[in-house]
Design an enzyme around this catalytic site. Sequence first.
Site, PDB file in Angstrom:
ATOM      1  N   ASN A   7       0.871  -1.180   0.000  1.00 13.72           N
ATOM      2  CA  ASN A   7       0.000   0.000   0.000  1.00 13.72           C
ATOM      3  C   ASN A   7       0.905   1.226   0.000  1.00 13.72           C
ATOM      4  OD1 ASN A   7      -1.785   2.096   0.558  1.00 13.72           O
ATOM      5  ND2 ASN A   7      -2.953   0.944   2.073  1.00 13.72           N
ATOM      6  N   ARG A  97      -2.572  -1.766  -3.593  1.00  9.86           N
ATOM      7  CA  ARG A  97      -3.640  -0.770  -3.565  1.00  9.86           C
ATOM      8  C   ARG A  97      -3.295   0.316  -4.582  1.00  9.86           C
ATOM      9  NH1 ARG A  97      -4.164   4.291  -0.102  1.00  9.86           N
ATOM     10  NH2 ARG A  97      -6.330   4.959  -0.364  1.00  9.86           N
ATOM     11  N   ASP A 154      -9.051   1.567  -5.488  1.00  9.08           N
ATOM     12  CA  ASP A 154      -9.886   2.237  -4.498  1.00  9.08           C
ATOM     13  C   ASP A 154     -11.156   2.804  -5.119  1.00  9.08           C
ATOM     14  OD1 ASP A 154      -9.723   2.363  -1.785  1.00  9.08           O
ATOM     15  OD2 ASP A 154      -8.597   4.229  -1.687  1.00  9.08           O
ATOM     16  N   LEU A 214     -13.981   7.359   8.283  1.00  4.51           N
ATOM     17  CA  LEU A 214     -13.547   8.617   8.886  1.00  4.51           C
ATOM     18  C   LEU A 214     -12.125   8.470   9.404  1.00  4.51           C
ATOM     19  CD1 LEU A 214     -16.778   9.437  10.950  1.00  4.51           C
ATOM     20  CD2 LEU A 214     -16.242  10.083   8.584  1.00  4.51           C
ATOM     21  N   ASN A 216      -7.950  10.479   8.389  1.00 15.48           N
ATOM     22  CA  ASN A 216      -7.420  11.748   7.901  1.00 15.48           C
ATOM     23  C   ASN A 216      -8.134  12.150   6.616  1.00 15.48           C
ATOM     24  OD1 ASN A 216      -5.534  13.945   8.184  1.00 15.48           O
ATOM     25  ND2 ASN A 216      -4.534  13.147   6.360  1.00 15.48           N
ATOM     26  N   MET A 288      -7.820  14.520  14.966  1.00 17.54           N
ATOM     27  CA  MET A 288      -9.023  14.717  15.770  1.00 17.54           C
ATOM     28  C   MET A 288      -8.731  14.582  17.257  1.00 17.54           C
ATOM     29  SD  MET A 288     -12.241  15.414  16.011  1.00 17.54           S
ATOM     30  CE  MET A 288     -13.086  15.230  14.431  1.00 17.54           C
ATOM     31  N   ASN A 339     -12.267   5.010  16.684  1.00 16.10           N
ATOM     32  CA  ASN A 339     -11.660   5.370  17.969  1.00 16.10           C
ATOM     33  C   ASN A 339     -12.258   6.582  18.662  1.00 16.10           C
ATOM     34  OD1 ASN A 339      -9.465   3.341  17.891  1.00 16.10           O
ATOM     35  ND2 ASN A 339      -8.802   4.499  16.100  1.00 16.10           N
ATOM     36  N   GLU A 388      -7.982  -2.829   5.272  1.00 13.69           N
ATOM     37  CA  GLU A 388      -7.745  -2.700   3.837  1.00 13.69           C
ATOM     38  C   GLU A 388      -6.718  -3.702   3.336  1.00 13.69           C
ATOM     39  OE1 GLU A 388      -8.661   1.788   2.395  1.00 13.69           O
ATOM     40  OE2 GLU A 388      -6.941   1.577   3.738  1.00 13.69           O
TER      41      GLU A 388
END
Length: 403
Positions: A7, A97, A154, A214, A216, A288, A339, A388
């Site tokens: 990836n 990916r 993707d 949800l 970055n 966040m 989280n 993923e």
Amino acid sequence: MNILVVNAGSSSLKSSLFLTVEGRVEATPIWQAQVDFTYKPGEALIQTRRRGGGWEPFPSASPEGGIGQLAPLFQSLWQGEGSLLPQAAEIGGVGHRVVHGGSLYRQPTLITPEVERAIEQLIPLAPAHNPAALAGIRLLRQLLPGIPQVAVFDTAFHQQMPLAAALYPLPYAWAEQGIRRYGFHGINHEHCARRAAEILNRPLEELRLITCHLGNGCSLAAIRGGRSVDTTMGYTPLEGLMMGSRSGSVDPGILIHQLRQGMSVDELDRILNRESGLKGVSGLSSDMRVVLEAMEAGHARAELAFELFVHRLRSQIGAMLMSLDRLDALVFSGGIGENSAPVRAAACADLGFLGIQIDPVLNAGSPRNCDISTSDAPVRVLVISAQEDWAIATACQNLLQGE
């Protein structure tokens, strides 16, 4: 057989090695690596770990060398003292990916020279990501000649959206030039849909879902019967929700105004992608967790950033609902989705009229791959881990086995 997953991003690379047992890919990788090319000026941070162990440093590389210099990292799997595999041939396939497959690719695809050329031609649509994917493909072809490589796109999951959801209200000639909504995070949206069906013990074909990726980067998908019928990201991953450092959707007139004021295209690109979102509004961080800590300490702009993030999230959940004839489950995934109990609570607040009601105790308890709804809520709210790499490995395995 083992499946290696690569990836590759613009400033980082993640890789995992999965063991297949009786035709199924084990959920936990036996080896992982992560590379941060932005760690220090002139130095990249490389770490590896084996199943059950912690992260350990691997000899550093120069950021300027990019992915092409990571041959020793992959060769350590089958060469040298303590290698995991007796020989390179133990790897039966490599899954990559690839962020943008345009409208050409709707499913995992064996990488041929033609596919490689197509990925290269799509670089203008994903200038930060497709070049990295190509570098990974070329490096692994050099290290593992003859081992099949698979591209998992993707964008693929969203390519069957209705035209009304896929096109922009712009001159139709632009659509004929490929300017349309492609959507992103499709690998995880599809994984979440399949996992939701397992958790709910219901056939995927009968479910109506809204999946919230949800992190970055943030996006939603409306999923009917296992197929994406709408999503929030569009021609690029800049459209849609407010994100860590990306603006999400804004009035295009603002951009025209800034250009007329003398701002360069490159500067506008940088601000929209790297200086906006949570970072731009709070003035603190794209993370966040940092925003929430500051909000609890009374930081006014951190609170504003949180409220703006939640407002736009709720607004787009409503928009996704309009593409479905009912809603069976709302799914949260990604770094924030998995989280951040405060984000989930705020997103679902006062939605009882839609049948959405979360249990505050379950929501606060670090849930994973489970239902956090109240027992009598008509619509279930799920928290599902983004996997993923495992999804890519599974797609690679299925393609190579002809499933």
